[in-house]
Design a protein around this motif. Sequence first.
Motif, PDB file in Angstrom:
ATOM      1  N   GLY A 242     -18.508  12.233  23.408  1.00 39.13           N
ATOM      2  CA  GLY A 242     -18.100  13.857  23.095  1.00 39.13           C
ATOM      3  C   GLY A 242     -16.814  13.688  22.751  1.00 39.13           C
ATOM      4  N   VAL A 243     -16.517  12.830  22.114  1.00 36.41           N
ATOM      5  CA  VAL A 243     -14.630  13.172  21.952  1.00 36.41           C
ATOM      6  C   VAL A 243     -15.180  13.610  20.157  1.00 36.41           C
ATOM      7  CG1 VAL A 243     -13.226  11.813  21.059  1.00 36.41           C
ATOM      8  CG2 VAL A 243     -13.821  10.667  23.051  1.00 36.41           C
ATOM      9  N   PRO A 244     -14.548  14.517  19.365  1.00 40.35           N
ATOM     10  CA  PRO A 244     -13.927  14.645  18.325  1.00 40.35           C
ATOM     11  C   PRO A 244     -13.538  14.324  17.512  1.00 40.35           C
ATOM     12  CG  PRO A 244     -12.858  15.990  19.485  1.00 40.35           C
ATOM     13  CD  PRO A 244     -13.607  15.378  20.845  1.00 40.35           C
ATOM     14  N   VAL A 245     -14.008  12.689  17.085  1.00 40.15           N
ATOM     15  CA  VAL A 245     -13.291  11.884  16.627  1.00 40.15           C
ATOM     16  C   VAL A 245     -11.905  11.784  15.019  1.00 40.15           C
ATOM     17  CG1 VAL A 245     -13.493   9.855  15.082  1.00 40.15           C
ATOM     18  CG2 VAL A 245     -14.863  10.115  17.026  1.00 40.15           C
ATOM     19  N   GLU A 246     -12.723  12.863  14.371  1.00 35.20           N
ATOM     20  CA  GLU A 246     -11.451  13.509  13.258  1.00 35.20           C
ATOM     21  C   GLU A 246     -10.358  13.845  13.497  1.00 35.20           C
ATOM     22  OE1 GLU A 246     -11.876  11.394  10.490  1.00 35.20           O
ATOM     23  OE2 GLU A 246     -13.460  10.347  10.918  1.00 35.20           O
ATOM     24  N   ARG A 247     -10.576  14.782  14.722  1.00 29.54           N
ATOM     25  CA  ARG A 247      -9.557  16.221  14.454  1.00 29.54           C
ATOM     26  C   ARG A 247      -8.468  15.244  15.759  1.00 29.54           C
ATOM     27  NH1 ARG A 247     -11.337  21.047  18.062  1.00 29.54           N
ATOM     28  NH2 ARG A 247     -11.614  19.359  20.209  1.00 29.54           N
ATOM     29  N   THR A 248      -9.087  14.696  16.770  1.00 33.01           N
ATOM     30  CA  THR A 248      -8.530  13.758  17.416  1.00 33.01           C
ATOM     31  C   THR A 248      -7.947  12.735  17.224  1.00 33.01           C
ATOM     32  OG1 THR A 248      -9.869  14.076  19.314  1.00 33.01           O
ATOM     33  CG2 THR A 248      -8.585  11.931  19.508  1.00 33.01           C
ATOM     34  N   ARG A 249      -8.206  12.348  16.027  1.00 34.58           N
ATOM     35  CA  ARG A 249      -7.186  11.515  15.167  1.00 34.58           C
ATOM     36  C   ARG A 249      -6.290  11.938  14.262  1.00 34.58           C
ATOM     37  NH1 ARG A 249     -11.381   8.329  12.349  1.00 34.58           N
ATOM     38  NH2 ARG A 249     -11.041   6.184  14.161  1.00 34.58           N
ATOM     39  N   THR A 250      -6.535  12.758  13.854  1.00 33.91           N
ATOM     40  CA  THR A 250      -5.162  14.153  13.159  1.00 33.91           C
ATOM     41  C   THR A 250      -4.379  14.366  14.027  1.00 33.91           C
ATOM     42  OG1 THR A 250      -6.908  14.414  11.584  1.00 33.91           O
ATOM     43  CG2 THR A 250      -5.257  16.189  11.535  1.00 33.91           C
ATOM     44  N   ILE A 251      -4.791  14.890  15.110  1.00 29.58           N
ATOM     45  CA  ILE A 251      -3.700  15.473  15.603  1.00 29.58           C
ATOM     46  C   ILE A 251      -2.578  14.183  16.464  1.00 29.58           C
ATOM     47  CG2 ILE A 251      -3.480  16.723  17.980  1.00 29.58           C
ATOM     48  CD1 ILE A 251      -6.043  17.863  17.658  1.00 29.58           C
ATOM     49  N   MET A 252      -3.668  13.027  16.422  1.00 29.07           N
ATOM     50  CA  MET A 252      -2.273  12.052  17.049  1.00 29.07           C
ATOM     51  C   MET A 252      -1.791  11.380  16.170  1.00 29.07           C
ATOM     52  SD  MET A 252      -2.850  12.010  20.005  1.00 29.07           S
ATOM     53  CE  MET A 252      -1.922  10.353  21.056  1.00 29.07           C
ATOM     54  N   ILE A 253      -2.270  11.230  14.140  1.00 20.55           N
ATOM     55  CA  ILE A 253      -1.232  10.576  13.772  1.00 20.55           C
ATOM     56  C   ILE A 253      -0.219  11.478  13.838  1.00 20.55           C
ATOM     57  CG2 ILE A 253      -1.154   9.976  11.176  1.00 20.55           C
ATOM     58  CD1 ILE A 253      -4.005   9.479  11.629  1.00 20.55           C
ATOM     59  N   ALA A 254      -0.257  13.127  13.596  1.00 18.83           N
ATOM     60  CA  ALA A 254       0.709  14.046  13.073  1.00 18.83           C
ATOM     61  C   ALA A 254       1.977  13.806  14.336  1.00 18.83           C
ATOM     62  CB  ALA A 254      -0.042  15.204  13.214  1.00 18.83           C
ATOM     63  N   VAL A 255       1.316  13.696  15.729  1.00 18.05           N
ATOM     64  CA  VAL A 255       1.928  13.158  16.953  1.00 18.05           C
ATOM     65  C   VAL A 255       2.970  12.099  16.478  1.00 18.05           C
ATOM     66  CG1 VAL A 255       2.308  13.225  19.355  1.00 18.05           C
ATOM     67  CG2 VAL A 255       0.484  14.998  18.492  1.00 18.05           C
ATOM     68  N   SER A 256       2.728  10.976  15.871  1.00 15.00           N
ATOM     69  CA  SER A 256       3.037   9.802  16.424  1.00 15.00           C
ATOM     70  C   SER A 256       4.036   9.808  14.939  1.00 15.00           C
ATOM     71  CB  SER A 256       2.145   8.642  15.647  1.00 15.00           C
ATOM     72  OG  SER A 256       2.956   7.987  15.892  1.00 15.00           O
ATOM     73  N   VAL A 257       4.067  10.076  13.686  1.00 15.19           N
ATOM     74  CA  VAL A 257       4.318  10.929  13.262  1.00 15.19           C
ATOM     75  C   VAL A 257       5.749  11.198  13.323  1.00 15.19           C
ATOM     76  CG1 VAL A 257       4.680  11.509  10.237  1.00 15.19           C
ATOM     77  CG2 VAL A 257       2.690   9.849  10.907  1.00 15.19           C
ATOM     78  N   THR A 258       5.329  12.323  13.738  1.00 13.78           N
ATOM     79  CA  THR A 258       6.440  13.313  13.985  1.00 13.78           C
ATOM     80  C   THR A 258       7.752  13.066  14.810  1.00 13.78           C
ATOM     81  OG1 THR A 258       4.903  15.246  13.466  1.00 13.78           O
ATOM     82  CG2 THR A 258       7.253  15.827  14.223  1.00 13.78           C
ATOM     83  N   LEU A 259       6.992  12.111  15.919  1.00 12.48           N
ATOM     84  CA  LEU A 259       8.202  11.606  16.974  1.00 12.48           C
ATOM     85  C   LEU A 259       8.957  10.104  16.098  1.00 12.48           C
ATOM     86  CD1 LEU A 259       5.951  11.238  19.671  1.00 12.48           C
ATOM     87  CD2 LEU A 259       7.592  12.548  19.962  1.00 12.48           C
ATOM     88  N   CYS A 260       8.020   9.662  14.911  1.00 11.81           N
ATOM     89  CA  CYS A 260       9.334   8.910  14.291  1.00 11.81           C
ATOM     90  C   CYS A 260       9.756   9.569  13.741  1.00 11.81           C
ATOM     91  CB  CYS A 260       7.914   7.989  13.891  1.00 11.81           C
ATOM     92  SG  CYS A 260       9.307   6.642  12.568  1.00 11.81           S
ATOM     93  N   ALA A 261       9.691  10.180  12.943  1.00  9.37           N
ATOM     94  CA  ALA A 261      10.151  10.706  12.207  1.00  9.37           C
ATOM     95  C   ALA A 261      11.585  11.598  12.358  1.00  9.37           C
ATOM     96  CB  ALA A 261       9.992  12.147  11.155  1.00  9.37           C
ATOM     97  N   VAL A 262      11.448  12.279  13.581  1.00 13.05           N
ATOM     98  CA  VAL A 262      12.150  13.341  14.443  1.00 13.05           C
ATOM     99  C   VAL A 262      13.085  12.217  14.913  1.00 13.05           C
ATOM    100  CG1 VAL A 262      12.997  14.970  16.378  1.00 13.05           C
ATOM    101  CG2 VAL A 262      11.270  15.075  14.824  1.00 13.05           C
ATOM    102  N   ALA A 263      12.773  11.166  15.754  1.00 14.62           N
ATOM    103  CA  ALA A 263      13.711   9.969  16.400  1.00 14.62           C
ATOM    104  C   ALA A 263      14.503   9.506  15.236  1.00 14.62           C
ATOM    105  CB  ALA A 263      12.679   8.861  16.941  1.00 14.62           C
ATOM    106  N   THR A 264      13.916   8.911  14.397  1.00 21.39           N
ATOM    107  CA  THR A 264      14.896   8.391  13.329  1.00 21.39           C
ATOM    108  C   THR A 264      15.958   9.076  12.715  1.00 21.39           C
ATOM    109  OG1 THR A 264      12.626   7.100  12.564  1.00 21.39           O
ATOM    110  CG2 THR A 264      14.654   7.112  10.572  1.00 21.39           C
ATOM    111  N   ALA A 265      15.517  10.365  12.294  1.00 15.14           N
ATOM    112  CA  ALA A 265      16.619  12.020  12.245  1.00 15.14           C
ATOM    113  C   ALA A 265      17.801  11.643  12.825  1.00 15.14           C
ATOM    114  CB  ALA A 265      16.149  13.151  11.425  1.00 15.14           C
ATOM    115  N   ALA A 266      17.003  11.451  13.834  1.00  8.94           N
ATOM    116  CA  ALA A 266      18.249  11.289  15.256  1.00  8.94           C
ATOM    117  C   ALA A 266      19.550  10.157  15.717  1.00  8.94           C
ATOM    118  CB  ALA A 266      18.078  11.878  16.187  1.00  8.94           C
ATOM    119  N   ALA A 267      18.935   9.237  15.159  1.00 12.43           N
ATOM    120  CA  ALA A 267      19.354   8.388  15.327  1.00 12.43           C
ATOM    121  C   ALA A 267      19.511   6.959  13.636  1.00 12.43           C
ATOM    122  CB  ALA A 267      18.825   7.138  16.697  1.00 12.43           C
ATOM    123  N   GLY A 268      19.164   7.022  13.404  1.00 19.62           N
ATOM    124  CA  GLY A 268      18.456   5.924  12.402  1.00 19.62           C
ATOM    125  C   GLY A 268      17.309   4.988  12.534  1.00 19.62           C
TER     126      GLY A 268
END
Length: 346
Positions: A242-268
């Motif tokens: 019952g897992v919506p595969v593509e929607r879950t994968r898209t959401i998690m990739i977006a979350v991961s990338v944004t967290l990494c980008a924001v962290a790098t913006a703050a501290a290099g």
Amino acid sequence: MNAVKEKPIGTGRVSVRVAPRALIVGIVLFVLVFLLSAVSMTTGDYPLSFGDVVKTLFGFGDAGTEFIVTTLRLPRLLVALLVGGALGVSGGVLQSLSGNPLGSPDVIGFTEGSATGALLVIVLAHGGSSEVALGALAGGLLTALVVGLLAFRRGVQGFRLILVGIGVAAMLTAFNSYLITRASLQDAYSAQAWLVGGLNGRGWEEVVPVGIAVVILLPIAFGHGRRLSLLEMGDDAAKGLGVPVERTRTIMIAVSVTLCAVATAAAGPIAFVALAAPQLAKRLARSARPTLVSAALMGALLLVASDLVTRLAFGEQGLPVGIATGAIGGLYLMWLLSSQWRRNRA
């Protein structure tokens, strides 16, 4: 990894299943993060007692102590906690989705993309810290989009994502070096200082954006943790459960990338925290499933500990913490590759 038993906590619709060992590991990591944070706030060129720090935080300190606590040490500590936590979760999500411990944002080019965005702002636009942070955020997101499109073939496959990401990272590293060679002496100095990654001089202007991102994105990541573990069983099995595969994968990739980008913006670019924290957390918990809460705590612990060690060894403005994490992370990467090689031969 050994299979672990899970026990339900709570009742009704809000109950969750938690492995006892993972819960203990999470509690121990939280206590260690708190203790190291307390030591970090009291240690430095002007040592303070824990009582002085607490009194100052509640508004009862003198002017000098208030400046040290609220202007110098507290924002630096908060940036370390937030960046470390964000990188830990970002790495944990990508490693789970790619099915490979090397699937970390600093290995597959997302961090280099953020560095390219920041360097373009420094070298071409001569922007300030806010513009550099926005450039890093945009560079990381754009790089993730390019890597995702290049790796896409009937979905995003883990091994292909890593290979494409390593190739893109190599090209961006060369481009970043070219940008520095074309910069003026002052811009080249600023760019190189940003590229090593560090917490020196970080203030509330860095705490606020990364704090907002963490408050919004970490609950989304934690809420999708069970679906993430089901995705590791394969798309067909996840769909059957019952897992919506593509929607879950898209959401998690977006979350991961944004967290990494924001962290790098703050501290290099802070090397290897995103790579090591999730793996260390999983090994301590002896869990085959992603342990995102423990990965966040481990990331925060690694960065606060590295910053404290560099401050004690080299002074408040000494060695940038990104160099320390890079040196330790290089050893960890060699051990990880060696263990993978031995496992494949077995």
